[in-house]
Design a protein around this motif. Structure first.
Motif, PDB file in Angstrom:
ATOM      1  N   LEU A   1      22.969  20.513  -9.421  1.00 15.65           N
ATOM      2  CA  LEU A   1      22.235  19.901 -10.529  1.00 15.65           C
ATOM      3  C   LEU A   1      23.184  19.514 -11.657  1.00 15.65           C
ATOM      4  O   LEU A   1      23.116  18.401 -12.189  1.00 15.65           O
ATOM      5  N   VAL A   2      24.096  20.410 -11.981  1.00 16.45           N
ATOM      6  CA  VAL A   2      25.075  20.113 -13.031  1.00 16.45           C
ATOM      7  C   VAL A   2      25.948  18.935 -12.608  1.00 16.45           C
ATOM      8  O   VAL A   2      26.206  18.018 -13.405  1.00 16.45           O
ATOM      9  N   GLY A   3      26.383  18.926 -11.344  1.00 13.91           N
ATOM     10  CA  GLY A   3      27.218  17.828 -10.854  1.00 13.91           C
ATOM     11  C   GLY A   3      26.491  16.502 -10.869  1.00 13.91           C
ATOM     12  O   GLY A   3      27.051  15.471 -11.278  1.00 13.91           O
ATOM     13  N   ALA A   4      25.236  16.496 -10.436  1.00 23.02           N
ATOM     14  CA  ALA A   4      24.459  15.251 -10.422  1.00 23.02           C
ATOM     15  C   ALA A   4      24.207  14.752 -11.835  1.00 23.02           C
ATOM     16  O   ALA A   4      24.318  13.556 -12.124  1.00 23.02           O
ATOM     17  N   ALA A   5      23.886  15.652 -12.750  1.00 22.17           N
ATOM     18  CA  ALA A   5      23.629  15.260 -14.139  1.00 22.17           C
ATOM     19  C   ALA A   5      24.908  14.763 -14.806  1.00 22.17           C
ATOM     20  O   ALA A   5      24.911  13.730 -15.489  1.00 22.17           O
ATOM     21  N   ALA A   6      26.006  15.474 -14.608  1.00 21.69           N
ATOM     22  CA  ALA A   6      27.277  15.072 -15.212  1.00 21.69           C
ATOM     23  C   ALA A   6      27.768  13.767 -14.611  1.00 21.69           C
ATOM     24  O   ALA A   6      28.296  12.913 -15.321  1.00 21.69           O
ATOM     25  N   GLY A   7      27.593  13.600 -13.299  1.00 21.85           N
ATOM     26  CA  GLY A   7      28.031  12.366 -12.651  1.00 21.85           C
ATOM     27  C   GLY A   7      27.292  11.160 -13.184  1.00 21.85           C
ATOM     28  O   GLY A   7      27.892  10.111 -13.436  1.00 21.85           O
ATOM     29  N   GLY A   8      25.989  11.299 -13.383  1.00 21.81           N
ATOM     30  CA  GLY A   8      25.219  10.193 -13.934  1.00 21.81           C
ATOM     31  C   GLY A   8      25.625   9.876 -15.359  1.00 21.81           C
ATOM     32  O   GLY A   8      25.743   8.706 -15.740  1.00 21.81           O
TER      33      GLY A   8
ATOM     34  N   LEU B   1      28.593  10.650 -16.868  1.00 19.45           N
ATOM     35  CA  LEU B   1      29.970  10.167 -16.936  1.00 19.45           C
ATOM     36  C   LEU B   1      30.105   8.737 -16.434  1.00 19.45           C
ATOM     37  O   LEU B   1      30.892   7.961 -16.961  1.00 19.45           O
ATOM     38  N   SER B   2      29.327   8.392 -15.396  1.00 21.92           N
ATOM     39  CA  SER B   2      29.465   7.053 -14.828  1.00 21.92           C
ATOM     40  C   SER B   2      28.971   5.974 -15.775  1.00 21.92           C
ATOM     41  O   SER B   2      29.346   4.815 -15.633  1.00 21.92           O
ATOM     42  N   SER B   3      28.154   6.355 -16.762  1.00 20.50           N
ATOM     43  CA  SER B   3      27.717   5.362 -17.747  1.00 20.50           C
ATOM     44  C   SER B   3      28.772   5.147 -18.827  1.00 20.50           C
ATOM     45  O   SER B   3      28.749   4.143 -19.529  1.00 20.50           O
ATOM     46  N   VAL B   4      29.729   6.061 -18.952  1.00 18.96           N
ATOM     47  CA  VAL B   4      30.768   5.971 -19.977  1.00 18.96           C
ATOM     48  C   VAL B   4      32.117   5.579 -19.367  1.00 18.96           C
ATOM     49  O   VAL B   4      32.848   4.767 -19.919  1.00 18.96           O
ATOM     50  N   ILE B   5      32.436   6.180 -18.216  1.00 20.94           N
ATOM     51  CA  ILE B   5      33.728   5.955 -17.559  1.00 20.94           C
ATOM     52  C   ILE B   5      33.476   5.178 -16.271  1.00 20.94           C
ATOM     53  O   ILE B   5      32.565   5.522 -15.508  1.00 20.94           O
ATOM     54  N   PRO B   6      34.270   4.152 -15.984  1.00 17.74           N
ATOM     55  CA  PRO B   6      34.079   3.396 -14.745  1.00 17.74           C
ATOM     56  C   PRO B   6      34.229   4.295 -13.506  1.00 17.74           C
ATOM     57  O   PRO B   6      35.028   5.230 -13.497  1.00 17.74           O
ATOM     58  N   THR B   7      33.456   3.987 -12.466  1.00 18.37           N
ATOM     59  CA  THR B   7      33.466   4.787 -11.242  1.00 18.37           C
ATOM     60  C   THR B   7      34.865   4.870 -10.636  1.00 18.37           C
ATOM     61  O   THR B   7      35.271   5.929 -10.155  1.00 18.37           O
ATOM     62  N   ASP B   8      35.593   3.757 -10.651  1.00 12.04           N
ATOM     63  CA  ASP B   8      36.959   3.783 -10.111  1.00 12.04           C
ATOM     64  C   ASP B   8      37.848   4.765 -10.870  1.00 12.04           C
ATOM     65  O   ASP B   8      38.680   5.455 -10.275  1.00 12.04           O
ATOM     66  N   GLY B   9      37.663   4.854 -12.173  1.00 12.99           N
ATOM     67  CA  GLY B   9      38.434   5.802 -12.978  1.00 12.99           C
ATOM     68  C   GLY B   9      38.102   7.240 -12.640  1.00 12.99           C
ATOM     69  O   GLY B   9      38.985   8.096 -12.558  1.00 12.99           O
TER      70      GLY B   9
END
Length: 102
Positions: free
Chosen positions: A52-59, A61-69
């Motif tokens: 849950l923490v990983g899914a929430a953080a991934g969502g 972070l991906s809005s702020v940092i590009p996925t490739d980064g």
């Protein structure tokens, strides 16, 4: 809920978790306990919360940092950790080679 995404996520996590340190810790704890149900419940709850923490953080972070980064940072982190483990294992072997056998 898209079944293909659910199935691919399940398969990826299931295969990634087989034989890792988490599973070995669970085997160790279960081996020292006569209550495997409690060990299963505790480990399953921990894995669900960590996911849950990983899914929430991934969502987030991906809005702020590009996925490739993010992928590059994860890859670099794994390379650094792997390199350190390799260097430590080589250093440990060198020390053992200099120590005479009893």
């Amino acid at each position: 809920m898209p079944f293909a995404l659910l199935a691919s996520t399940f398969a990826t996590v299931f295969l990634a978790e087989l034989g890792d340190k988490t599973q070995l810790a669970i085997v160790s704890i279960s081996g020292t306990s006569n209550r495997p149900g409690a060990v299963f419940a505790g480990s399953a709850t921990a894995l669900v919360l960590a996911s849950l923490v990983g899914a929430a953080a991934g969502g987030s972070l991906s809005s702020v940092i590009p996925t490739d980064g993010l992928q590059l940072a994860a890859a670099a982190g794994f390379l650094i950790i792997g390199g350190r483990l390799i260097l430590r294992s080589g250093a440990g072997r060198g020390a053992d080679a200099d120590t005479p056998a009893p």
